[in-house]
Design a protein around this motif. Structure first.
Motif, PDB file in Angstrom:
ATOM      1  N   THR A 178      -3.546   8.706 -11.529  1.00  0.00           N
ATOM      2  CA  THR A 178      -4.749   9.711 -11.477  1.00  0.00           C
ATOM      3  C   THR A 178      -4.515  11.310 -11.374  1.00  0.00           C
ATOM      4  O   THR A 178      -5.128  11.879 -11.975  1.00  0.00           O
ATOM      5  N   TYR A 185     -10.347   3.739  -9.381  1.00  0.00           N
ATOM      6  CA  TYR A 185     -11.840   4.393  -8.445  1.00  0.00           C
ATOM      7  C   TYR A 185     -11.556   2.716  -7.671  1.00  0.00           C
ATOM      8  O   TYR A 185     -12.432   2.415  -8.445  1.00  0.00           O
ATOM      9  N   THR A 189      -0.372  -3.183 -10.077  1.00  0.00           N
ATOM     10  CA  THR A 189       1.545  -3.688 -10.947  1.00  0.00           C
ATOM     11  C   THR A 189       0.861  -4.038 -12.073  1.00  0.00           C
ATOM     12  O   THR A 189       0.199  -4.828 -12.769  1.00  0.00           O
ATOM     13  N   CYS A 236      -8.321  13.237  -1.972  1.00  0.00           N
ATOM     14  CA  CYS A 236      -7.592  13.033  -3.287  1.00  0.00           C
ATOM     15  C   CYS A 236      -8.049  14.087  -3.597  1.00  0.00           C
ATOM     16  O   CYS A 236      -9.008  14.727  -3.995  1.00  0.00           O
ATOM     17  N   GLN A 283      -4.354   3.758  -3.158  1.00  0.00           N
ATOM     18  CA  GLN A 283      -2.920   4.523  -2.519  1.00  0.00           C
ATOM     19  C   GLN A 283      -3.656   5.230  -2.178  1.00  0.00           C
ATOM     20  O   GLN A 283      -4.676   5.740  -1.677  1.00  0.00           O
ATOM     21  N   TRP A 293      -5.797   5.646   4.456  1.00  0.00           N
ATOM     22  CA  TRP A 293      -7.621   6.040   3.268  1.00  0.00           C
ATOM     23  C   TRP A 293      -7.238   7.731   3.057  1.00  0.00           C
ATOM     24  O   TRP A 293      -7.948   8.047   4.431  1.00  0.00           O
ATOM     25  N   LEU A 320       0.535  -1.625   0.127  1.00  0.00           N
ATOM     26  CA  LEU A 320       0.158  -0.016  -0.211  1.00  0.00           C
ATOM     27  C   LEU A 320       1.244   1.302  -0.354  1.00  0.00           C
ATOM     28  O   LEU A 320       1.597   1.260   1.073  1.00  0.00           O
ATOM     29  N   LEU A 321       0.874   1.944  -1.206  1.00  0.00           N
ATOM     30  CA  LEU A 321       2.220   3.192  -1.512  1.00  0.00           C
ATOM     31  C   LEU A 321       1.079   4.102  -1.032  1.00  0.00           C
ATOM     32  O   LEU A 321      -0.282   4.754  -1.343  1.00  0.00           O
ATOM     33  N   LEU A 353       0.630   8.739  -1.882  1.00  0.00           N
ATOM     34  CA  LEU A 353      -0.550   9.160  -2.875  1.00  0.00           C
ATOM     35  C   LEU A 353       1.042   9.676  -3.177  1.00  0.00           C
ATOM     36  O   LEU A 353       1.369  11.035  -2.630  1.00  0.00           O
ATOM     37  N   SER A 406       1.293   8.318  -8.663  1.00  0.00           N
ATOM     38  CA  SER A 406      -0.179   8.107  -9.590  1.00  0.00           C
ATOM     39  C   SER A 406      -0.840   8.300 -10.363  1.00  0.00           C
ATOM     40  O   SER A 406      -0.776   9.690 -10.963  1.00  0.00           O
ATOM     41  N   VAL A 414      -6.534   3.280  -7.372  1.00  0.00           N
ATOM     42  CA  VAL A 414      -6.044   2.732  -7.332  1.00  0.00           C
ATOM     43  C   VAL A 414      -5.056   2.157  -9.062  1.00  0.00           C
ATOM     44  O   VAL A 414      -5.433   2.975  -9.896  1.00  0.00           O
ATOM     45  N   THR A 415      -3.915   2.016  -8.272  1.00  0.00           N
ATOM     46  CA  THR A 415      -3.026   1.506  -9.773  1.00  0.00           C
ATOM     47  C   THR A 415      -2.839   0.212  -9.403  1.00  0.00           C
ATOM     48  O   THR A 415      -3.083  -0.314  -8.924  1.00  0.00           O
TER      49      THR A 415
END
Length: 543
Positions: free
Chosen positions: A34, A286, A308, A326, A316, A322, A25-26, A28, A32, A305-306
């Motif tokens: 987005t 998302y 892999t 954003c 993200q 969370w 879990l990275l 943001l 990203s 969301v990204t």
């Protein structure tokens, strides 16, 4: 459907992280897509979570062209399964309901039986491009599955079929070849294939069993992304997992953890979980989840969301949690504007707006619309939980006020009409007419037990004489999560000056009723039918 750890015992009542390979879990950051796309497009200001400050649980979210739609649980409220519409993935309005009436037995009518915490649990919404039809699928009362269809989310929605298999917490997938598949189950996850017309089951097969180290998994959402099949699953109420198959919809599947015990964006609230994935027009993805936030209910939150390189989603995060804020999704100029979730309803038009839902099915012979809904008494009872034609509206968080204007000259002796804060423990302000005299009262104490049997019909805690034919009633609700919160009541004879009536009402924050508190308008009799009140104005306002 999301239930905490005691699900199996709970289901029986209603019906009679170790060793995981996890995606990191990275924060943001520049990685990203987005955020980068939003910056390049000069997108709107960042959005804040929750994106909807009302009770919408069991979210399934899809995009059709430039419009985003989401479906939600409604339990015993009718009509069921509201469809929310958005053009930017953040701001939403209620466009309609996929289940027009809960015609699943007398208990949903408050007719000799009642269906509290039954009815529409987590369900699924999908769009079939080949025939340009929306599909809603959900199981009812652990007995069977129903599918409804419509050409537009506003309706009309019609029942397509009934399937004897109860697809619990199902996710409906329209595959790229137009085949319909359903992922469903609790801990043991299965996939069913439907007939081309969607009316029957062709095949069903168990595809996965959750390892004991994970425990309960449910809340299926089914996707095909870049040729891979994914089943998105929740561990209630603190985790999210995903299954992936490269061999087709029937697997085999491998599992990864998406999140577990993640700090949420709502102070006092729980872990974001359940919900679903959606892709924007630009290709960004998302995750819309919900957060347990009682006494208000379960409220939607949104995160980018990204993906892999080996095909797994990564939520993200912001500083390991969370994000409370954003970058807004980079989307084309909206095709329209959504109606606000708060404001004044003067009940223009020939029907109720979709923001309204009845407590169980109404008796349609005992209410009408015209310059405001007229609620004629349809039940003789001293129990609010047995009173038919109680009209409910979600509460806007974190605090909001509902004000209703009632015309009441047509009340009769024994009638009770008013504005309630409705849940398994309730209170109300309203009118009592007895012996030809009308009083405004505040009543506390209507309550149910864990089997949804009434344990108290309420006690009058304050009263005042009133004259004239109309009265403004007001309820203020604090639904910030984390503790029992106060609700207060007042009234006015001129719509300007309000008088506080009665003590604070403590709004409970137990999860087991699932739905959050609602504002509720009611009119019932304790003696004989025949009386009526008319609601000419309703306002939902925030500070």
């Amino acid at each position: 459907m999301s239930c905490p750890e005691q699900f199996w015992g709970r289901r029986q009542v209603l019906a009679s992280a170790t060793g995981l390979v996890t995606g990191s879990l990275l924060p943001l950051a520049g990685a990203s897509r987005t955020a980068a796309a939003a910056t390049a497009a000069g997108a709107a200001a960042p959005y804040t979570n929750p994106v909807i400050r009302q009770d919408f649980a069991g979210i399934d979210v899809i995009r059709v062209g430039g419009t985003y739609y989401a479906s939600a649980s409604t339990m015993h409220y009718s009509p069921g399964a509201p469809v929310l519409r958005s053009y930017d993935l953040v701001n939403r309005e209620i466009a309609g309901h996929s289940v027009p009436v809960l015609d699943f037995g007398a208990k949903h009518d408050l007719n000799g039986a009642r269906g509290y915490v039954r009815g529409v649990w987590a369900s699924s919404l999908a769009y079939r491009p080949r025939n340009k039809i929306f599909y809603w699928l959900g199981q009812i009362d652990f007995a069977r599955t129903y599918i409804y269809t419509a050409a537009a989310v506003e309706g009309p929605w019609n029942r397509l079929t009934t399937i004897s298999t109860p697809y619990y917490d199902a996710g409906l997938l329209v595959d790229s070849d137009d085949t319909l598949y359903v992922a469903y189950g609790n801990t043991t996850i299965s996939v069913a294939q439907l007939s081309p017309d969607g009316r029957s089951q062709v095949r069903t097969q168990q595809v996965f069993t959750a390892p004991s180290s994970v425990g309960t998994l449910e809340g299926s959402r089914f996707y095909k992304i870049d040729g891979q099949y994914y089943i998105f699953l929740t561990r209630p109420a603190n985790g999210q997992y995903i299954l992936k198959s490269s061999s087709g919809p029937f697997g085999p599947y491998t599992m990864r953890q998406v999140l577990l015990d993640l700090r949420g964006p709502i102070a006092g609230g729980g872990v974001p979980h359940q919900g679903g994935l959606v892709q924007t027009q630009s290709g960004a993805r998302y995750y819309m989840a919900f957060v347990d936030a009682y006494p208000g209910g379960r409220v939607p939150v949104l995160a980018p969301v990204t993906w892999t390189a080996d095909g797994w989603p990564v939520v993200q995060l912001v500083n390991g949690a969370w994000g409370a804020s954003c970058p807004s999704p980079a989307v084309p100029a909206p095709a329209g504007q959504v109606a606000p979730m708060t404001g004044v309803d003067t009940f223009d038009g020939t029907g109720l707006k979709p923001n309204w839902e009845w407590n169980h099915n109404p008796d349609n012979t005992r209410w009408s619309v015209g310059d405001g809904p007229t609620l004629r008494t349809s039940t003789v009872t001293d129990d609010l939980y047995w009173a038919r034609n109680t009209l409910t509206h979600r509460i806007q968080g974190p605090t909001s006020t509902a004000t209703a204007l009632l015309d009441h000259p047509a009340m009769r002796d024994g009638d009770r009409a008013g504005l309630a804060l409705l849940r398994d423990s309730s209170a109300w302000v309203g009118l009592k007419r007895d012996g030809g005299v009308t009083r405004v009262v505040m009543v506390g104490g209507p309550a149910m037990d864990g089997n949804w049997n009434t344990t108290g019909t309420g006690t009058e805690l304050a009263s005042a004489p009133v004259s004239g034919g109309r009265l403004w009633l007001r309820a203020n609700a604090d639904i910030r999560p984390g503790a029992a919160r106060p609700g207060t009541f007042s009234y006015s004879t001129d719509g300007i000056h309000y008088v506080r009536l009665g003590p604070d009402f403590s709004m409970g924050d137990d999860w087991r009723f699932f739905m959050g508190y609602r504002f509720a308008l009611f009119n019932h009799s304790t003696q004989a039918l025949g009386g009526a009140v008319r609601v000419t104005r309703f306002e939902l306002a925030t500070p």
